[in-house]
Design an enzyme around this catalytic site. Structure first.
Site, PDB file in Angstrom:
ATOM      1  N   GLY A  79      41.807  60.153 135.219  1.00  0.00           N
ATOM      2  CA  GLY A  79      40.773  60.790 134.415  1.00  0.00           C
ATOM      3  C   GLY A  79      39.359  60.491 134.867  1.00  0.00           C
ATOM      4  CB  CYS A  81      38.222  55.960 132.995  1.00  0.00           C
ATOM      5  SG  CYS A  81      38.157  54.165 133.134  1.00  0.00           S
ATOM      6  CB  THR A 197      42.327  67.178 127.360  1.00  0.00           C
ATOM      7  OG1 THR A 197      42.036  67.358 125.964  1.00  0.00           O
ATOM      8  CG2 THR A 197      43.629  67.884 127.679  1.00  0.00           C
ATOM      9  CG  ASP A 339      37.237  59.853 125.286  1.00  0.00           C
ATOM     10  OD1 ASP A 339      37.536  58.773 124.740  1.00  0.00           O
ATOM     11  OD2 ASP A 339      36.595  59.921 126.357  1.00  0.00           O
ATOM     12  CG  HIS A 439      31.747  20.730 130.851  1.00  0.00           C
ATOM     13  ND1 HIS A 439      30.622  21.414 130.437  1.00  0.00           N
ATOM     14  CD2 HIS A 439      31.320  19.771 131.717  1.00  0.00           C
ATOM     15  CE1 HIS A 439      29.559  20.866 131.010  1.00  0.00           C
ATOM     16  NE2 HIS A 439      29.967  19.870 131.791  1.00  0.00           N
TER      17      HIS A 439
END
Length: 460
Positions: A79, A81, A197, A339, A439
């Site tokens: 797609g 992306c 899509t 989307d 750390h």
């Protein structure tokens, strides 16, 4: 520069808002999948669209034992992306160790960090010269994208997903006509059809995080960048305190902002581009000249050509497909994810939609909590967030449950996932604060912020 904030407020009666875009559960709670296609030529699942939501849904469906076909018009999977968006423009080095498809979570943003000649000197590294070779940079980006799209095709073969290259449109709720890229046509039948899509670019006005990401890249590559924004703030959904610090950081990188301003016209007749600007509230016009204009006003659902009206799929005023909590539309056997439905337009949200939708179709339980979808702005420094902003939390501080976390720092997109997990399991800030962090690491900033929230920090 690093900044982390953890929101802790009254946590009672805190529910997911993911149902706000859904069809009435009363009207559609009885919509079930049409069953499976064993012993027939029909597919159990047909996915229209091979982006992050679509190809993930197709692979998951196949893994669950469902006969699956994915239809993709671009001719390459992944797609927007993978082909032209997230992957070629963001992040980079880290993804090589994650998955083949994320060999480069970003080529451009990663490569421009190599140009930090001034900061290298501070660390005892002297470079005689650093040059930008755009053709080589773009060539590497294209190579990475090509490798990744082929990688998804490999995953399709591995999981036995049938792949049809072409433009699909509905003939009926169980039939999709495909105009293939080879010039022919075919009909793909399915018991359950998933619309995935994606979205398309939105026209002016407005500018969002994508524009800031690309502006940040080209600014660090030596371009002069000016951002024109119709609204009073950049990235309006971002936590207010973080947004102010974020804008200051970008301004220190010489990025200019023109807020509360709209673009009236664009003139491309001469060399470069000439914009005519006007205050959003009205007033005298001004002009702005540039070599290139990047339109980054957001995205809109892409459903053109699907002929949804032929089968009666309902959409809202913004063109988004309405679905229920199982991603089912009002048409039995037709689903939608990513989307094209309400919710964050993010690749990782679409992937979660795809998995959950297929799980429902297979008779299992799926789940996506849109309140816990992390968002990342891939600038320098990065900004990442999950959950509520400080402005959204109105109740008094009565519990220690974490409701939102916002980070501005290098690698904020990596740091945020500890917070996502904490919110997912209803952790308190004390839970994070009492968890040992190695750390020296940047993750210690999350621990320190948690300590500051429930008690007192040590290093702040």
């Amino acid at each position: 520069m690093a900044m982390a904030s953890i929101a802790r407020r009254k946590a009672t009666a805190h529910f997911s808002s993911s149902s706000y875009h859904l069809l009435s559960r009363t009207n559609y709670s009885r919509i079930l999948s049409r069953g499976f296609a064993s012993g027939s030529d029909d597919n159990d699942v047909v996915v229209i669209g091979g982006g992050p939501g679509g190809y993930v849904a197709a692979i998951k469906a196949a893994q669950l034992g469902l006969k699956t076909t994915c239809i993709e018009k671009r001719g390459t999977l992944g797609g927007t992306c993978l082909n032209v968006g997230c992957i070629p423009s963001k992040g980079g080095d880290v993804a090589q160790a994650v998955e083949p498809r994320r060999e480069s979570l970003s080529q451009l943003i990663s490569l421009d960090k190599l140009l930090a000649k001034h900061s290298f000197a501070n660390h005892g590294i002297k470079l005689s010269s650093v040059e930008v070779d755009l053709p080589a940079m773009m060539g590497q980006k294209d190579k990475a994208v090509g490798n990744l799209t082929k990688g998804i095709e490999g995953l399709f073969k591995k999981n036995k997903v049938n792949y049809v290259k072409g433009y699909g449109k509905f003939l009926s709720p169980s039939e999709v006509s495909v105009d293939t890229l080879e010039g022919g046509s075919t009909i793909v039948k399915g018991k359950n059809i998933i619309i995935s899509t994606g979205s398309d670019v939105k026209s002016l006005p407005g500018a969002g995080y994508i524009g800031l990401e690309m502006g940040s890249v080209w600014g660090r590559l030596g371009s002069e960048v000016t951002v024109v924004e119709f609204g009073p703030d950049i990235v309006p959904t971002m936590d207010g305190e973080v947004r102010k610090q974020f804008q200051r950081s970008l301004e220190k990188q010489k990025m200019k902002f023109i807020l509360k301003t709209k673009v009236v016209s664009v003139d491309t007749t001469g060399n470069g581009v000439k914009l005519t600007l006007e205050p959003a509230a009205g007033g005298d016009q001004t002009s702005l000249e540039a070599d290139v204009v990047l339109v980054s006003a957001g995205r809109v659902p892409f459903t053109a050509g699907l002929e949804l009206d032929k089968i009666g799929v309902q959409t809202d005023k913004a063109g988004r497909i309405l679905v229920n909590e199982r991603f089912a539309t009002n048409v039995p056997g037709v689903y939608a994810i990513g989307d094209v439905i309400p919710g964050p337009m993010l690749a990782h949200k679409a992937e979660e939609d795809g998995v959950a939708c297929v799980e429902y179709i297979a008779g299992k339980e799926g789940h996506v909590d849109y309140d816990l979808v992390p968002g990342v702005v891939y600038t320098h420094p990065e900004v990442a967030s999950v959950g509520k902003t400080e402005e959204q939390i109105l109740a008094e501080k009565e519990t220690d449950k974490i409701l939102g976390v916002h980070i501005m720092a290098p690698n904020a997109g990596e740091l945020i996932h500890e917070a996502v997990l904490a919110l997912q399991y209803g952790a308190s800030s004390e839970d994070i604060a009492r968890t040992c962090h190695a750390h020296p690491t940047m993750s210690e900033a999350v621990k320190e912020a948690a300590m500051a929230t429930y008690d007192k920090p040590i290093h702040i």
